[in-house]
Design a protein around this motif. Structure first.
Motif: not given
Length: 485
Positions: A57-69, A285-299
C-alpha cells in the motif's frame, strides 16, 4: 490474426513441423494466420512486493496494477538461482536458452554458438515468421544484433555507478548522493533516463508493427529498478524516507552473511552501511519505490501504444523480472540469497485466454515464459528446454504445478527447496539448515530447523532437494548436512 505481447498467453496452433523438437529451426516459415503477437516486458531487480495491486500500500504503480487487473497473476513465480554474483546473468541465460541453472552455466560462454544453431528463444520466433525486436538490457554472450531483426539501445548489466552511491546514507554525515541529479550519470548517461529510452523504443516498435502483417515478438528489457536507483525529482519526492516502513523482517545484520556469499565486500551489499540502520534502509527503499514508480509510468506508455496500434486483441503480454531484491529484508540489500524477497518475482500474463484479475498460486519459474510463448506461436517445445508452458494453468486444464518442489541455488554456498508451504535452506559452509513454514511465516522470520517436531518436514524436503540436484545436474555434495531418508 492473434498477436503476442510478452507478458504471456498461449494460443493453440496446428502448425506441425514448424520446428523440430531437437532445437534446430525449420527452414520453412508457417502460415501466419492465427499467430498471436508477443510482448515481453522484463525488468531488473524487481521484487514481488513492489506492486500496489499485489499488496504494497506504500507504493504507487497504477500501470502495473492495470496489468494485474487485466490478466492472470502467478503469485509464486521464482528464479532458480545463479552461479554468479551477477544473478541477472544466470536468469537471462536460462530464459534465452531454456536450460536450468547448471545446464545454462555450461553454455553461457558459448551462447553465440547456441544462437547460430537456432537453440535460442528469438531464433524460434524468427523461424516461425515473426518480426523480432529488442531494446534494453541484454547481458548474455550472444550477438543481440543477430538475435533480433530490429535492435536499439542495447544496455550493459547496469548503468555506470559512482563511489557516492555506496555505503550510504550515514547517520552522522551529509549524503553526497542524489537519486535525481543527472550530473551523477548512471541512468542519465546519454542525456535521457534509460527507462524512458526503452519506452520510446517500444512505442516506436509498436507503431512500426501496426503497419506490418507479420506477427511480432518484442523483448523489452528495462535496467530499472536495478541500482543506481535514480529517477526524476517528481518521483523521489513521492516517497519521503520517514514515511517508508521497514520490512517486517528487518535486521541490522544477517548472522550468516559472511558464510553465504553476502559479506560486506559483495558489491550489492556495499550499497548500505553495516550494520544496517533503520534510516539507511528507509532511504534505500524510498529510492527503490521511486524508480519503480518511474518505471511504471513507462509501462503505461507501452500499454497505451499497444492499444493505439490496433494489435492489442491479438497480443499476449508477459511481464516479469529477472529476480527479486532484499533492500533491507533480513539485514541484506542484494539478491544473492534464497529468501522469497530475492527469488520470487511478479509474473503477469495478459492475453486472449487469460482471465482478468485472476491469481494462480501454483509454483512456476519465470523462465517458463519461454516455452509458453513458443507454444502460442505454434512452436513445439525443443528437447533441450527444461522449463514448462504455463498455458495449461492459464486455460484451467490443470491446477497443479509442473514442479513438485521449487529448487534454488547460489554458487556453492546456498541451496533451497520449497514445497507444500515449507522452505528448507542449506548453508554448506556455515554447516547450517534453516526451515521456514511459509504458510504461517511468509516473512521467513522463525527458523524451525532445530525444533524436533519438524523433523518429518526436513526429511521430506531433504529428499526433494536431492532429487532436484540430480534433475538439474547440481554436483554440490550436501551429504554431511542433509539427513538420510
Amino acid at each position: 490474426m492473434l498477436r503476442i505481447l510478452f507478458l504471456s498467453t498461449p494460443v493453440l496452433l496446428a502448425l506441425g513441423g514448424l520446428l523440430t523438437a531437437t532445437g534446430a529451426a525449420a527452414a520453412e516459415a508457417p502460415a501466419k494466420t492465427g499467430q498471436p503477437n508477443i510482448l515481453f516486458v522484463f525488468t531488473d531487480d524487481q521484487a514481488v512486493d513492489t506492486i500496489r495491486a499485489l499488496g504494497n500500500s506504500e507504493i504507487q504503480t497504477p500501470n502495473f496494477d492495470r496489468l494485474v487487473a487485466s490478466g492472470t497473476t502467478f503469485t509464486r513465480c521464482y528464479n532458480m538461482g545463479s552461479w554468479s554474483p551477477a544473478v541477472c546473468i544466470a536468469s537471462r541465460s536460462m530464459l534465452l536458452s531454456g536450460r536450468s541453472v547448471w545446464r545454462a552455466q555450461k553454455i553461457y560462454d558459448t551462447a553465440e554458438q547456441e544462437r547460430e544453431a537456432g537453440r535460442w528463444w528469438p531464433a524460434y520466433f524468427k523461424a516461425a515468421g515473426y518480426r523480432t525486436y529488442l531494446t534494453g538490457k541484454w547481458h548474455v554472450k550472444a550477438s543481440p544484433e543477430k538475435s533480433f531483426d530490429v535492435v536499439r539501445h542495447v544496455r550493459p548489466g547496469m548503468p555506470r555507478d559512482t563511489p557516492e552511491g555506496y555505503n550510504r546514507p550515514l547517520s552522522d554525515a551529509e549524503d553526497a548522493w542524489s537519486p535525481s541529479d543527472p550530473k551523477l550519470g548512471g541512468y542519465w548517461q546519454g542525456g535521457k533516463h534509460w527507462s524512458e529510452v526503452v519506452a520510446d523504443d517500444a512505442v516506436d516498435y509498436l507503431r512500426q508493427a501496426s503497419a506490418e502483417a507479420d506477427p511480432f515478438f518484442m523483448y523489452i528489457a528495462f535496467n530499472a529498478p536495478h541500482d543506481p536507483r535514480q529517477s526524476p525529482r517528481e518521483f523521489v519526492e513521492m516517497y519521503p524516507p520517514e514515511k517508508i516502513s521497514l520490512p517486517g523482517n528487518f535486521l541490522p545484520e544477517y548472522p550468516f552473511k559472511d558464510l553465504i556469499g553476502c559479506e560486506p565486500a559483495l558489491r550489492d551489499e556495499k550499497l548500505a552501511p553495516f550494520p544496517r540502520t533503520p534510516h539507511s534502509i528507509r532511504v534505500h527503499r524510498s529510492e527503490y519505490y521511486a524508480i519503480v514508480s518511474h518505471l511504471d509510468r513507462q509501462i503505461g506508455r507501452i500499454l497505451d501504444a499497444l492499444k493505439e496500434s490496433g494489435k492489442q486483441d491479438n497480443t499476449w503480454i508477459f511481464f516479469t523480472a529477472d529476480h527479486g531484491l532484499a533492500v533491507g529484508h533480513h539485514g541484506l540489500v542484494g539478491k544473492q540469497n534464497l529468501y522469497d524477497h530475492s527469488v520470487r518475482v511478479p509474473f503477469v500474463a495478459v492475453g486472449p485466454q487469460a482471465v482478468a484479475g485472476e491469481r494462480i498460486d501454483a509454483a512456476i519459474y519465470l523462465q517458463d515464459v519461454m516455452p509458453t510463448a513458443l507454444e502460442l506461436a505454434g512452436v513445439a517445445k525443443p528437447d533441450h528446454v527444461d522449463f514448462h508452458s504455463i498455458l495449461p494453468l492459464i486455460r484451467k486444464e490443470t491446477t497443479q504445478s509442473s514442479y513438485s518442489a521449487v529448487y534454488g541455488a547460489y554458487l556453492g554456498l546456498q541451496r533451497m527447496v520449497e514445497s507444500d508451504g515449507f522452505k528448507l535452506i542449506v548453508y554448506p559452509k556455515a554447516n547450517r539448515l534453516r526451515l521456514y513454514h511459509l504458510a504461517e511465516d511468509p516473512l521467513e522470520k522463525h527458523d524451525l530447523a532445530d525444533d524436533p517436531r519438524y523433523r518429518p518436514q526436513i526429511l521430506r524436503l531433504a529428499k526433494a532437494l536431492r532429487e532436484n540436484q540430480e534433475r538439474t545436474g547440481d554436483s554440490l555434495s550436501l551429504a554431511s548436512l542433509l539427513p538420510a531418508e
